[in-house]
Design a protein around this motif. Structure first.
Motif, mmCIF file in Angstrom:
data_model
loop_
_atom_site.group_PDB
_atom_site.id
_atom_site.type_symbol
_atom_site.label_atom_id
_atom_site.label_comp_id
_atom_site.label_asym_id
_atom_site.label_seq_id
_atom_site.Cartn_x
_atom_site.Cartn_y
_atom_site.Cartn_z
ATOM 1 N N PHE A 161 0.843 -1.197 0.000
ATOM 2 C CA PHE A 161 0.000 0.000 0.000
ATOM 3 C C PHE A 161 0.878 1.246 0.000
ATOM 4 O O PHE A 161 2.013 1.229 0.492
ATOM 5 N N MET A 162 0.336 2.337 -0.524
ATOM 6 C CA MET A 162 1.069 3.595 -0.539
ATOM 7 C C MET A 162 1.278 4.125 0.871
ATOM 8 O O MET A 162 2.309 4.728 1.171
ATOM 9 N N ASP A 163 0.291 3.920 1.753
ATOM 10 C CA ASP A 163 0.385 4.400 3.133
ATOM 11 C C ASP A 163 0.051 3.257 4.082
ATOM 12 O O ASP A 163 -0.753 2.375 3.771
ATOM 13 N N SER A 164 0.638 3.315 5.269
ATOM 14 C CA SER A 164 0.382 2.282 6.268
ATOM 15 C C SER A 164 -0.950 2.484 6.974
ATOM 16 O O SER A 164 -1.478 1.562 7.588
ATOM 17 N N SER A 165 -1.510 3.699 6.891
ATOM 18 C CA SER A 165 -2.812 3.960 7.507
ATOM 19 C C SER A 165 -3.492 5.116 6.788
ATOM 20 O O SER A 165 -2.836 5.949 6.155
ATOM 21 N N TYR A 166 -4.815 5.133 6.896
ATOM 22 C CA TYR A 166 -5.622 6.179 6.276
ATOM 23 C C TYR A 166 -6.661 6.650 7.288
ATOM 24 O O TYR A 166 -7.147 5.862 8.102
ATOM 25 N N SER A 167 -7.005 7.933 7.233
ATOM 26 C CA SER A 167 -8.061 8.490 8.084
ATOM 27 C C SER A 167 -8.966 9.344 7.215
ATOM 28 O O SER A 167 -8.487 10.170 6.429
ATOM 29 N N ILE A 168 -10.268 9.133 7.341
ATOM 30 C CA ILE A 168 -11.229 9.830 6.489
ATOM 31 C C ILE A 168 -12.441 10.225 7.317
ATOM 32 O O ILE A 168 -12.824 9.514 8.252
ATOM 33 N N ASP A 169 -13.021 11.393 6.997
ATOM 34 C CA ASP A 169 -14.240 11.863 7.653
ATOM 35 C C ASP A 169 -15.411 11.710 6.698
ATOM 36 O O ASP A 169 -15.272 11.950 5.489
ATOM 37 N N SER A 216 -0.553 -20.733 -5.476
ATOM 38 C CA SER A 216 -0.132 -21.372 -4.220
ATOM 39 C C SER A 216 0.649 -20.367 -3.392
ATOM 40 O O SER A 216 1.369 -19.517 -3.924
ATOM 41 N N ASP A 217 0.463 -20.459 -2.108
ATOM 42 C CA ASP A 217 1.130 -19.577 -1.145
ATOM 43 C C ASP A 217 1.007 -18.099 -1.520
ATOM 44 O O ASP A 217 2.002 -17.394 -1.714
ATOM 45 N N PRO A 218 -0.221 -17.591 -1.644
ATOM 46 C CA PRO A 218 -0.380 -16.164 -1.946
ATOM 47 C C PRO A 218 0.181 -15.305 -0.825
ATOM 48 O O PRO A 218 0.206 -15.707 0.335
ATOM 49 N N ARG A 219 0.612 -14.119 -1.199
ATOM 50 C CA ARG A 219 1.191 -13.189 -0.235
ATOM 51 C C ARG A 219 0.226 -12.029 -0.029
ATOM 52 O O ARG A 219 -0.565 -11.691 -0.924
ATOM 53 N N SER A 220 0.307 -11.388 1.151
ATOM 54 C CA SER A 220 -0.643 -10.327 1.468
ATOM 55 C C SER A 220 0.008 -9.273 2.351
ATOM 56 O O SER A 220 1.079 -9.488 2.925
ATOM 57 N N SER A 221 -0.674 -8.145 2.471
ATOM 58 C CA SER A 221 -0.275 -7.083 3.385
ATOM 59 C C SER A 221 -1.535 -6.326 3.783
ATOM 60 O O SER A 221 -2.592 -6.485 3.168
ATOM 61 N N THR A 222 -1.432 -5.509 4.838
ATOM 62 C CA THR A 222 -2.599 -4.795 5.341
ATOM 63 C C THR A 222 -2.291 -3.313 5.520
ATOM 64 O O THR A 222 -1.132 -2.909 5.643
ATOM 65 N N THR A 223 -3.353 -2.519 5.535
ATOM 66 C CA THR A 223 -3.275 -1.111 5.912
ATOM 67 C C THR A 223 -4.447 -0.812 6.835
ATOM 68 O O THR A 223 -5.487 -1.480 6.766
ATOM 69 N N ARG A 224 -4.268 0.170 7.690
ATOM 70 C CA ARG A 224 -5.284 0.512 8.699
ATOM 71 C C ARG A 224 -6.119 1.689 8.192
ATOM 72 O O ARG A 224 -5.589 2.673 7.691
ATOM 73 N N VAL A 225 -7.443 1.565 8.322
ATOM 74 C CA VAL A 225 -8.362 2.618 7.888
ATOM 75 C C VAL A 225 -9.213 3.058 9.082
ATOM 76 O O VAL A 225 -9.797 2.214 9.771
ATOM 77 N N GLU A 226 -9.251 4.365 9.304
ATOM 78 C CA GLU A 226 -10.103 4.942 10.349
ATOM 79 C C GLU A 226 -11.134 5.843 9.685
ATOM 80 O O GLU A 226 -10.773 6.776 8.967
ATOM 81 N N VAL A 227 -12.396 5.538 9.905
ATOM 82 C CA VAL A 227 -13.495 6.344 9.373
ATOM 83 C C VAL A 227 -14.152 7.081 10.529
ATOM 84 O O VAL A 227 -14.701 6.453 11.444
ATOM 85 N N ASN A 228 -14.068 8.402 10.506
ATOM 86 C CA ASN A 228 -14.688 9.228 11.542
ATOM 87 C C ASN A 228 -16.045 9.719 11.042
ATOM 88 O O ASN A 228 -16.125 10.345 9.979
#
Length: 356
Positions: free
Chosen positions: A134-142, A215-227
């Motif tokens: 992901f471009m950013d490790s976390s996102y925050s949106i209102d 086989s053996d797919p790879r993944s990553s996560t990002t954190r999203v905060e919705v206010n």
């Protein structure tokens, strides 16, 4: 042989050996002009091909040595000059260089020296060695709480340097989204239904990007905060309505006789409440901030046994919302605590000129 002219002639023979000395008049020749190879990335040093050129000459004129003369400026390949075995120097990285065109020359050892060259194309095959990023490790949106269902709140994107299905990314939301949000194959996060800030003020969940490797797919996560931002969708609500109070007619002026209190489930200015009477009320005032009702005039001369006051609570939202509550004031008579004469009369004779 040699023969004289006599009769009979005499004949003599001799054996002559002729050795033909080789001249370097042939160049090494490869079987093909171009070779095409494939090698998986990330392999340790491995032999991938044997270059073979033949030279019809003999001795040093026909002895061939090999060398890479082009297409490998980074030194990722090595060739044994005697055997022509082509190897990788280390694991290749397809994401850095996916294709090589090597030029291999074969030289004989004659004088003058002759040579020929061949082109070797090396395609580096992909291995699923990259996780989506992901471009950013976390996102925050209102988002306003009155946003309609299917409103897009955020679009995230993850890139994967791999190729084909190894680099195709799918998106999923964690259970913390509580079923209130949906994400599509493009990474667009939208609401499933309208949000209510009074029920929940924010949502924090993870977006997981998973590649499509078989086989053996790879993944990553990002954190999203919705206010969830407040919208003035609640009117003030009186805690007690109607509010009933009993006071004495002898209540002193300027005393607080009642407090009308309202609550608003909204936030900020939308929940800030001002109080007023619905109409001008003689003898009473109300504090616009606290809702305290104060007596301004004596009640002793009032003939009514009760007073009804209408209080309006208005929030400071835009547009504002209001509600009306009722205060009922009962006036009670106070029991007289002085001397009282009995109502019956008595006749008592009193002579005139009696001493005091």
């Amino acid at each position: 042989y040699a023969k004289d002219g006599g009769s009979p002639p005499n004949i003599a023979t001799v054996t002559v050996s002729i050795r033909i000395k080789d001249e370097n008049d042939n160049r090494p020749m490869f079987e093909k002009d171009v070779y095409e190879l494939q090698v998986p990335e990330n392999q340790e040093r491995v032999s991938i091909f044997t270059a073979k050129a033949t030279d019809k000459d003999a001795g040093e004129n026909g002895r061939v040595e090999y060398e890479i003369i082009g297409g490998d400026s980074s030194g990722h390949f090595w060739i044994d000059k005697k055997t022509g075995i082509l190897s990788t120097n280390s694991g290749l990285d397809r994401e850095s260089i996916s294709f090589y065109t090597l030029t291999i020359v074969a030289r004989d050892q004659g004088i003058p020296q002759h040579s020929s060259s061949v082109s070797v194309s090396v395609t580096v095959l992909d291995v699923n060695d990259n996780s989506p990023t992901f471009m950013d490790s976390s996102y925050s949106i209102d988002i306003p709480e009155n946003s309609a269902a299917s409103t897009v709140v955020l679009e995230v994107s993850a890139t994967d340097g791999d190729e084909g299905s190894n680099g195709e990314v799918l998106y999923y939301l964690s259970s913390d989204a509580q079923g209130m949000f949906h994400i599509d194959e493009m990474g667009k996060i939208s609401t499933v239904m309208s949000l209510d800030r009074e029920k929940q003020t924010s949502y924090t969940f993870l977006v997981r990007a998973v590649d499509s490797a078989p086989s053996d797919p790879r993944s990553s996560t990002t954190r999203v905060e919705v206010n969830v931002k407040d919208v003035n969708d609640n009117s003030p609500l009186f805690i007690t309505d109607p509010l009933i109070v009993n006071i004495s007619k002898l209540t002193p002026v300027n005393q607080i006789v009642a407090t009308m209190k309202a609550e608003d489930k909204d936030f900020g200015a939308n929940a800030s409440i001002f109080y007023r009477f619905s109409a001008v009320i003689s003898g009473f005032s109300i504090n616009s901030f606290t809702g305290e009702i104060r007596l301004l005039a004596s009640l002793s001369s009032m003939t009514q046994s009760e007073r009804t006051l209408f209080v309006v609570a208005t929030d400071q939202g835009s547009p504002s919302r209001s509600s009306t509550g009722v205060v009922i004031i009962y006036l009670r008579e106070e029991q007289y605590r002085g001397l009282r004469f009995r109502r019956s009369t008595s006749q008592i004779p009193l002579p005139e000129n009696s001493a005091p």
